[in-house]
Design an enzyme around this catalytic site. Structure first.
Site, PDB file in Angstrom:
ATOM      1  N   CYS A 231      -3.713 -35.751 -46.663  1.00 25.60           N
ATOM      2  CA  CYS A 231      -5.118 -35.356 -46.561  1.00 25.60           C
ATOM      3  C   CYS A 231      -5.715 -35.099 -47.936  1.00 25.60           C
ATOM      4  O   CYS A 231      -6.909 -34.966 -48.085  1.00 25.60           O
ATOM      5  CB  CYS A 231      -5.266 -34.129 -45.679  1.00 25.60           C
ATOM      6  SG  CYS A 231      -4.584 -32.688 -46.456  1.00 25.60           S
TER       7      CYS A 231
ATOM      8  N   SER B  49      -6.581 -34.179 -37.276  1.00 28.50           N
ATOM      9  CA  SER B  49      -7.791 -34.982 -37.478  1.00 28.50           C
ATOM     10  C   SER B  49      -9.037 -34.192 -37.043  1.00 28.50           C
ATOM     11  O   SER B  49      -8.946 -33.248 -36.246  1.00 28.50           O
ATOM     12  CB  SER B  49      -7.667 -36.293 -36.712  1.00 28.50           C
ATOM     13  OG  SER B  49      -7.291 -36.034 -35.391  1.00 28.50           O
TER      14      SER B  49
ATOM     15  N   GLU C 205       4.159 -34.318 -32.299  1.00 21.67           N
ATOM     16  CA  GLU C 205       5.199 -34.929 -31.455  1.00 21.67           C
ATOM     17  C   GLU C 205       5.825 -36.148 -32.136  1.00 21.67           C
ATOM     18  O   GLU C 205       6.807 -36.698 -31.660  1.00 21.67           O
ATOM     19  CB  GLU C 205       4.623 -35.300 -30.075  1.00 21.67           C
ATOM     20  CG  GLU C 205       3.453 -36.257 -30.070  1.00 21.67           C
ATOM     21  CD  GLU C 205       2.095 -35.572 -30.267  1.00 21.67           C
ATOM     22  OE1 GLU C 205       1.996 -34.640 -31.097  1.00 21.67           O
ATOM     23  OE2 GLU C 205       1.129 -36.008 -29.606  1.00 21.67           O
TER      24      GLU C 205
ATOM     25  N   PHE D 106       1.401 -34.727 -38.231  1.00 30.28           N
ATOM     26  CA  PHE D 106       2.674 -35.391 -38.537  1.00 30.28           C
ATOM     27  C   PHE D 106       2.934 -35.492 -40.037  1.00 30.28           C
ATOM     28  O   PHE D 106       4.075 -35.645 -40.462  1.00 30.28           O
ATOM     29  CB  PHE D 106       2.688 -36.807 -37.923  1.00 30.28           C
ATOM     30  CG  PHE D 106       1.947 -37.844 -38.736  1.00 30.28           C
ATOM     31  CD1 PHE D 106       2.576 -38.485 -39.804  1.00 30.28           C
ATOM     32  CD2 PHE D 106       0.617 -38.159 -38.472  1.00 30.28           C
ATOM     33  CE1 PHE D 106       1.899 -39.427 -40.572  1.00 30.28           C
ATOM     34  CE2 PHE D 106      -0.064 -39.092 -39.242  1.00 30.28           C
ATOM     35  CZ  PHE D 106       0.582 -39.724 -40.296  1.00 30.28           C
TER      36      PHE D 106
HETATM   37  P1  NAD Z   1      -3.776 -35.399 -34.952  1.00 30.15           P
HETATM   38  O1  NAD Z   1      -5.119 -34.797 -34.909  1.00 30.15           O
HETATM   39  O2  NAD Z   1      -3.509 -36.636 -34.160  1.00 30.15           O
HETATM   40  O3  NAD Z   1      -2.677 -34.323 -34.432  1.00 30.15           O
HETATM   41  C1  NAD Z   1      -2.654 -33.010 -34.916  1.00 30.15           C
HETATM   42  C2  NAD Z   1      -2.111 -32.094 -33.833  1.00 30.15           C
HETATM   43  O4  NAD Z   1      -3.000 -32.126 -32.706  1.00 30.15           O
HETATM   44  C3  NAD Z   1      -0.733 -32.516 -33.313  1.00 30.15           C
HETATM   45  O5  NAD Z   1       0.059 -31.362 -33.165  1.00 30.15           O
HETATM   46  C4  NAD Z   1      -1.044 -33.182 -31.991  1.00 30.15           C
HETATM   47  O6  NAD Z   1      -0.006 -33.039 -31.047  1.00 30.15           O
HETATM   48  C5  NAD Z   1      -2.289 -32.456 -31.515  1.00 30.15           C
HETATM   49  N1  NAD Z   1      -3.145 -33.312 -30.684  1.00 30.15           N
HETATM   50  C6  NAD Z   1      -3.204 -34.663 -30.707  1.00 30.15           C
HETATM   51  N2  NAD Z   1      -4.127 -35.100 -29.825  1.00 30.15           N
HETATM   52  C7  NAD Z   1      -4.664 -33.997 -29.250  1.00 30.15           C
HETATM   53  C8  NAD Z   1      -5.693 -33.797 -28.282  1.00 30.15           C
HETATM   54  N3  NAD Z   1      -6.343 -34.811 -27.739  1.00 30.15           N
HETATM   55  N4  NAD Z   1      -5.994 -32.537 -27.945  1.00 30.15           N
HETATM   56  C9  NAD Z   1      -5.357 -31.491 -28.512  1.00 30.15           C
HETATM   57  N5  NAD Z   1      -4.386 -31.627 -29.438  1.00 30.15           N
HETATM   58  C10 NAD Z   1      -4.046 -32.861 -29.806  1.00 30.15           C
HETATM   59  O7  NAD Z   1      -3.411 -35.604 -36.482  1.00 30.15           O
HETATM   60  P2  NAD Z   1      -2.186 -36.386 -37.107  1.00 30.15           P
HETATM   61  O8  NAD Z   1      -2.400 -37.840 -36.917  1.00 30.15           O
HETATM   62  O9  NAD Z   1      -0.907 -35.779 -36.660  1.00 30.15           O
HETATM   63  O10 NAD Z   1      -2.364 -36.006 -38.650  1.00 30.15           O
HETATM   64  C11 NAD Z   1      -3.193 -36.703 -39.534  1.00 30.15           C
HETATM   65  C12 NAD Z   1      -4.551 -36.044 -39.654  1.00 30.15           C
HETATM   66  O11 NAD Z   1      -4.403 -34.715 -40.124  1.00 30.15           O
HETATM   67  C13 NAD Z   1      -5.436 -36.743 -40.677  1.00 30.15           C
HETATM   68  O12 NAD Z   1      -6.737 -36.771 -40.177  1.00 30.15           O
HETATM   69  C14 NAD Z   1      -5.338 -35.844 -41.890  1.00 30.15           C
HETATM   70  O13 NAD Z   1      -6.424 -35.918 -42.786  1.00 30.15           O
HETATM   71  C15 NAD Z   1      -5.278 -34.512 -41.246  1.00 30.15           C
HETATM   72  N6  NAD Z   1      -4.730 -33.520 -42.145  1.00 30.15           N
HETATM   73  C16 NAD Z   1      -5.576 -32.585 -42.649  1.00 30.15           C
HETATM   74  C17 NAD Z   1      -5.112 -31.629 -43.519  1.00 30.15           C
HETATM   75  C18 NAD Z   1      -6.036 -30.573 -44.060  1.00 30.15           C
HETATM   76  O14 NAD Z   1      -5.550 -29.570 -44.519  1.00 30.15           O
HETATM   77  N7  NAD Z   1      -7.337 -30.760 -44.018  1.00 30.15           N
HETATM   78  C19 NAD Z   1      -3.765 -31.627 -43.894  1.00 30.15           C
HETATM   79  C20 NAD Z   1      -2.918 -32.592 -43.370  1.00 30.15           C
HETATM   80  C21 NAD Z   1      -3.420 -33.535 -42.478  1.00 30.15           C
END
Ligand code: NAD
Length: 497
Positions: A281, A226, A176, A149
């Site tokens: 991040c 994450s 989402e 997000f």
């Molecule tokens: P998230 O892991 O909740 O969601 C990421 C994606 O995974 C979304 O598209 C979501 O729909 C999907 N998803 C969620 N739950 C899932 C499941 N159980 N199984 C499969 N797919 C699933 O992350 P977020 O809260 O949207 O974003 C924040 C996180 O992203 C933080 O941990 C941040 O550090 C990380 N992030 C990392 C980078 C990087 O390059 N390392 C960059 C930006 C954000």
């Protein structure tokens, strides 16, 4: 209420599952729209159309592909204000940060315009008697991008910019929580003259992520989110024989050496810790002053800056940062602050229960500062992803180097010093993927590449730059020889000089 569906085969479609999730206005806390979760059947239809479009796209000459990428870059630029407003309204980050989000994505599209140069392969003339060898970088076919997000413009563009410019079709599965900008970015690609079906947007949650990982036609999965989910997606996609690059969470450290320019370091750390409400991040949520005197001088410089900060709505031009993305996220940040206090950290600034007048339902968290955090505390190890800065005091350089190196995450790190020798040694030895020297948020420019170490990234390839180009292409090597034929037709005889 407005319902967001999917962008399949060049059209916005409503979606058939009847299963939706709420999209909030983080300023007010109200539900402003719903997004429909896709079904595996809808994914099948998107993939079928993407595969058809990709066959023709891969045959286009590279210059024509570049021209479309260039037209797309110009169209995204022309839509900057609309995209930034849309982004702020669902995410909650202030407009200046939303523009930065779109701009960093455009940087990658710009790099993607020059992809033919990087994709032209290698050639050895005369590798053996009359033998020439050349290598080609062919596209993979249909690939998928799954995004978080917190950067709904930049991260999708990291992925589809590189995927499409190298000759692939891309299925994008955005978060989402704020899908409107990725949907619009896909639509704009068609408006820029991009082939229908080449870039599609499917909304959904775990069900559709699983379907992407299992889909036999999808050849590669790029994920950012994450760490636990990154690791899960990496395992599932690679078990199905796909390429995968899955970026995870982070807990970046900023080391302040005693000789640092303290005013500048405090200003930089303020922006890096609290900007975008800490939902980056590459934020700096941990600061490590080296020596007690350094810690005290840092606090002296930082505290007035925190006091002067304004928390406001995402459209407030005077705000330094806005609300966090959801109420659930606000609660999780506040629970982490409770836990840090219970673990024994000193709470210098408390952002819990923050109320913005007139926006009492909004998801605001005030700037929070915790001192005397120690490496045995759980809240030091976990990613809080909010406007919370933790101070861990180190005795010396070696201890300051060890902390980020031993942390489970290894995305970014920064050192503030005027000593080039210390900075050079730090950059060389620290076990982290992206290092800043007097640069608080060292996100590499588009022609380098982005990627952390340890639990911040699963897989070998970084995002964008030449690493991205390699991720989205496979090498074919041709060894050829053209012996002189039996024919005596002089028209075919190549003159020898
Ligand atoms: P998230 O892991 O909740 O969601 C990421 C994606 O995974 C979304 O598209 C979501 O729909 C999907 N998803 C969620 N739950 C899932 C499941 N159980 N199984 C499969 N797919 C699933 O992350 P977020 O809260 O949207 O974003 C924040 C996180 O992203 C933080 O941990 C941040 O550090 C990380 N992030 C990392 C980078 C990087 O390059 N390392 C960059 C930006 C954000």
């Amino acid at each position: 209420m407005r319902t967001i569906g999917h962008f399949i085969d060049g059209n916005r479609v409503a979606g058939t599952s009847g299963r939706t999730k709420d999209i909030f206005n983080p300023n007010t806390g109200e539900v402003q729209a719903k997004v429909t979760m896709a079904t595996p059947t809808e994914l099948d239809s998107a993939v079928a159309s993407a595969a058809k479009a990709q066959l023709l796209w891969a045959q286009e000459n590279p210059q024509r592909r570049s021209r479309i990428m260039f037209a797309y870059k110009q169209l995204v630029e022309a839509n900057m204000d609309d995209l930034a407003e849309m982004l702020s309204s669902e995410h909650g980050k202030i407009l200046a940060d939303s523009r930065g989000d779109v701009m960093r994505g455009i940087d990658v599209i710009e790099f993607a315009c020059g992809v033919p140069h990087g994709q032209k392969g290698e050639h050895t003339y005369g590798a053996g008697p009359e033998i020439d060898v050349y290598s080609l970088r062919k596209p993979l076919g249909v690939v998928a991008g799954i995004t978080p997000f917190n950067f709904p413009a930049m991260i999708p563009m990291w992925m589809f910019g590189m995927a499409i410019s190298t000759g692939n079709a891309c299925i994008l599965k955005p978060s989402e929580k704020d899908p409107s900008v990725p949907m619009r970015l896909a639509e704009l690609f068609v408006e820029a003259g991009g082939p229908v079906g080449l870039l599609q947007c499917i909304n959904g949650d775990k069900e559709i992520v699983d379907a992407i990982c299992d889909h036999p036609t999808i050849k590669a999965v790029s994920f950012v989110g994450s760490s636990d989910i990154a690791q899960y997606v990496y395992a599932r996609a690679t078990a199905n024989g796909k390429r995968a690059q899955c970026m995870g969470g982070a807990k970046n450290h900023g080391i302040i050496m005693p000789d640092a320019n303290m005013e500048q370091a405090a200003k930089d750390i303020l922006g890096a810790a609290y900007g975008s409400a800490g939902e980056r991040c590459m934020a700096l949520p941990v600061v490590i002053p080296v020596g007690e005197g350094t810690a005290e001088r840092f606090l002296e410089a930082l505290l007035p800056k925190i006091e002067a900060m304004t928390v406001g709505t995402s459209t407030d031009p005077d705000a330094d940062y806005g609300p966090v993305v959801t109420e659930a996220h606000k609660k999780s940040i506040e629970a982490d602050i409770d836990k840090a206090v219970a673990e024994g950290a000193t709470l210098i600034k408390d952002g819990r229960g923050y109320i913005l007048q007139g926006y009492e339902g909004g998801f605001f968290v005030g700037p929070t500062l915790l001192d005397h955090v120690t490496p045995d505390m759980e809240t030091y190890h976990e990613e809080i992803f909010g406007p919370v800065l933790q101070i861990v005091r180190a005795k010396n350089f070696e201890e300051a180097l060890r902390l980020p190196s031993e942390h489970q995450y290894g995305n970014g790190v920064a050192i503030f010093t005027q000593n080039g020798r210390a900075a050079r040694e730090f950059a060389d030895r620290v076990e982290v993927g992206m290092v800043g020297i007097n640069v608080p948020i060292p996100v590499p420019v588009a022609y380098h590449s982005f990627g952390g170490w340890k639990r911040s990234a699963f897989g070998d390839a970084n995002q964008y730059g030449m690493e991205g180009l390699r991720f989205y292409t496979k090498v074919k090597t041709v060894t050829q020889r053209w012996p002189e034929g039996e024919t005596d037709d002089s028209a075919f005889i190549i003159p020898r000089f």
